[in-house]
Design a protein around this motif. Structure first.
Motif, PDB file in Angstrom:
ATOM      1  N   TYR A   1      10.074   9.368  -7.097  1.00 52.37           N
ATOM      2  CA  TYR A   1      10.249   8.205  -6.232  1.00 52.37           C
ATOM      3  C   TYR A   1      11.155   7.189  -6.916  1.00 52.37           C
ATOM      4  O   TYR A   1      11.030   6.966  -8.118  1.00 52.37           O
ATOM      5  CB  TYR A   1       8.901   7.517  -5.990  1.00 52.37           C
ATOM      6  CG  TYR A   1       7.822   8.413  -5.434  1.00 52.37           C
ATOM      7  CD1 TYR A   1       7.593   8.483  -4.068  1.00 52.37           C
ATOM      8  CD2 TYR A   1       7.028   9.179  -6.292  1.00 52.37           C
ATOM      9  CE1 TYR A   1       6.594   9.301  -3.558  1.00 52.37           C
ATOM     10  CE2 TYR A   1       6.032  10.001  -5.787  1.00 52.37           C
ATOM     11  CZ  TYR A   1       5.806  10.051  -4.411  1.00 52.37           C
ATOM     12  OH  TYR A   1       4.822  10.851  -3.912  1.00 52.37           O
TER      13      TYR A   1
ATOM     14  N   ILE B   1      10.451   2.361   3.287  1.00 55.72           N
ATOM     15  CA  ILE B   1      11.031   3.658   2.921  1.00 55.72           C
ATOM     16  C   ILE B   1      12.481   3.733   3.396  1.00 55.72           C
ATOM     17  O   ILE B   1      12.806   3.310   4.495  1.00 55.72           O
ATOM     18  CB  ILE B   1      10.189   4.825   3.504  1.00 55.72           C
ATOM     19  CG1 ILE B   1      10.727   6.178   3.044  1.00 55.72           C
ATOM     20  CG2 ILE B   1      10.130   4.784   5.015  1.00 55.72           C
ATOM     21  CD1 ILE B   1       9.824   6.897   2.107  1.00 55.72           C
TER      22      ILE B   1
ATOM     23  N   PHE C   1      12.362   3.913  -1.979  1.00 56.65           N
ATOM     24  CA  PHE C   1      11.767   2.747  -1.320  1.00 56.65           C
ATOM     25  C   PHE C   1      12.576   1.513  -1.680  1.00 56.65           C
ATOM     26  O   PHE C   1      13.045   1.387  -2.813  1.00 56.65           O
ATOM     27  CB  PHE C   1      10.335   2.509  -1.799  1.00 56.65           C
ATOM     28  CG  PHE C   1       9.391   3.601  -1.435  1.00 56.65           C
ATOM     29  CD1 PHE C   1       8.886   3.680  -0.146  1.00 56.65           C
ATOM     30  CD2 PHE C   1       8.994   4.541  -2.368  1.00 56.65           C
ATOM     31  CE1 PHE C   1       8.007   4.689   0.202  1.00 56.65           C
ATOM     32  CE2 PHE C   1       8.122   5.555  -2.029  1.00 56.65           C
ATOM     33  CZ  PHE C   1       7.622   5.641  -0.740  1.00 56.65           C
TER      34      PHE C   1
ATOM     35  N   SER D   1       0.863  -1.177   0.000  1.00 53.74           N
ATOM     36  CA  SER D   1       0.000   0.000   0.000  1.00 53.74           C
ATOM     37  C   SER D   1       0.898   1.225   0.000  1.00 53.74           C
ATOM     38  O   SER D   1       1.732   1.382   0.894  1.00 53.74           O
ATOM     39  CB  SER D   1      -0.896   0.013   1.248  1.00 53.74           C
ATOM     40  OG  SER D   1      -1.780  -1.087   1.208  1.00 53.74           O
ATOM     41  N   GLN D   2       0.751   2.040  -1.015  1.00 54.46           N
ATOM     42  CA  GLN D   2       1.607   3.220  -1.115  1.00 54.46           C
ATOM     43  C   GLN D   2       0.929   4.273  -1.978  1.00 54.46           C
ATOM     44  O   GLN D   2       0.341   3.941  -3.010  1.00 54.46           O
ATOM     45  CB  GLN D   2       2.966   2.836  -1.726  1.00 54.46           C
ATOM     46  CG  GLN D   2       3.967   3.957  -1.781  1.00 54.46           C
ATOM     47  CD  GLN D   2       4.287   4.520  -0.401  1.00 54.46           C
ATOM     48  OE1 GLN D   2       4.568   3.760   0.528  1.00 54.46           O
ATOM     49  NE2 GLN D   2       4.186   5.833  -0.241  1.00 54.46           N
ATOM     50  N   THR D   3       1.016   5.520  -1.567  1.00 60.08           N
ATOM     51  CA  THR D   3       0.453   6.622  -2.347  1.00 60.08           C
ATOM     52  C   THR D   3       1.576   7.391  -3.030  1.00 60.08           C
ATOM     53  O   THR D   3       2.580   7.722  -2.393  1.00 60.08           O
ATOM     54  CB  THR D   3      -0.333   7.580  -1.422  1.00 60.08           C
ATOM     55  OG1 THR D   3      -1.439   6.851  -0.891  1.00 60.08           O
ATOM     56  CG2 THR D   3      -0.860   8.792  -2.186  1.00 60.08           C
TER      57      THR D   3
END
Ligand SMILES: Nc1ncnc2c1ncn2[C@@H]1O[C@H](COP(=O)(O)OP(=O)(O)OP(=O)(O)O)[C@@H](O)[C@H]1O
Ligand SMILES: [Mg+2]
Length: 226
Positions: A39, A224, A215, A30-32
């Protein structure tokens, strides 16, 4: 946070069938990801980076979980192809230029697919090639370009529709240091110019250190680092 501006992975899992066994590659990610930010996803070979990026970009289905682009389901969506072409861009380690089309025609392709007027498409493609310092190569075929030039063309092609998010899977994997630096500059310029979000995976510290967040993919989840 404003969901209309984000690309969200929700509890993504991926199981592959390999040699008669199940291989759990992604274990609930789960990552926004937000527009305008950059990123990096790093991790050892085989850790699932490409698998995750393909799912995030709608090119492959998750085993469970979902991806939301601007709050809309990416995978269960009748408009998926339109969403991919309009809002997402992809760059791969190999350039995937269409060898039967000239450099100019390759760059125009996403505009034509999106239904942009031909003259406008042509003007934007010329402008981009100018910006790349590659106008002299507009009418040549990809085979006549160096590897670095091919990759720069594939990057401007991916950014032609000014995507909200660009997903780049080892975009500099085949480039020397100078060409890699130019390619990364192009990508980061896009983040500034129209608030593009950049999600990139790379094995090259010099490349991934330039991203805003880093990440690490390990045992099917993202942790992270920066
Ligand atoms: N289509 C597939 N069918 C079965 N297994 C697959 C498939 N695609 C990938 N895998 C397996 O999933 C795992 C993750 O692969 P993936 O390509 O995502 O790794 P990666 O982190 O991108 O590695 P690299 O850094 O080498 O590019 C690997 O063990 C691979 O063998
Ligand atoms: Mg990979």
């Amino acid at each position: 946070m404003d969901s209309s501006q984000s690309l969200v992975a929700k509890n993504i899992t991926k199981v592959f069938r390999q040699g008669g066994k199940n291989l759990d590659v992604l274990n609930g990610i789960s990552q926004t990801f937000e527009r305008g930010k950059s990123y990096a996803i790093v991790g050892v070979s085989g850790s699932g980076k490409s698998t995750f990026m393909h799912i995030l970009g709608g090119l492959d289905h998750p085993s469970s979980g979902e991806v939301l682009l601007f709050g809309n389901h990416l995978h269960k969506n009748a408009h998926r192809s339109m969403m991919l072409n309009t809002y997402l861009g992809f760059v791969f380690q190999f350039h995937y230029l269409v060898k039967e089309l000239t450099v100019l025609e390759n760059v125009m392709l996403p505009g034509l697919i999106a239904g942009m007027a031909q003259l406008e498409t042509l003007a934007r493609a010329r402008e981009l090639l100018d910006f790349l310092g590659m106008s002299a190569k507009a009418d040549v075929y990809p085979v006549a370009l160096s590897g670095g030039e091919q990759q720069r063309v594939s990057i401007v092609r991916a950014m032609f529709n000014r995507p909200a998010f660009l997903i780049a899977d080892e975009p500099t994997g085949n480039l020397d240091e100078g060409n890699a630096a130019q390619a990364i500059k192009l990508l980061l310029d896009g983040c500034k110019a129209w608030n593009m979000g950049l999600i990139l995976c790379s094995h090259d510290r010099h490349i991934y250190d330039q991203m805003g967040s880093i990440f690490r993919m390990h045992q099917g989840v993202l942790a992270i680092e920066k």
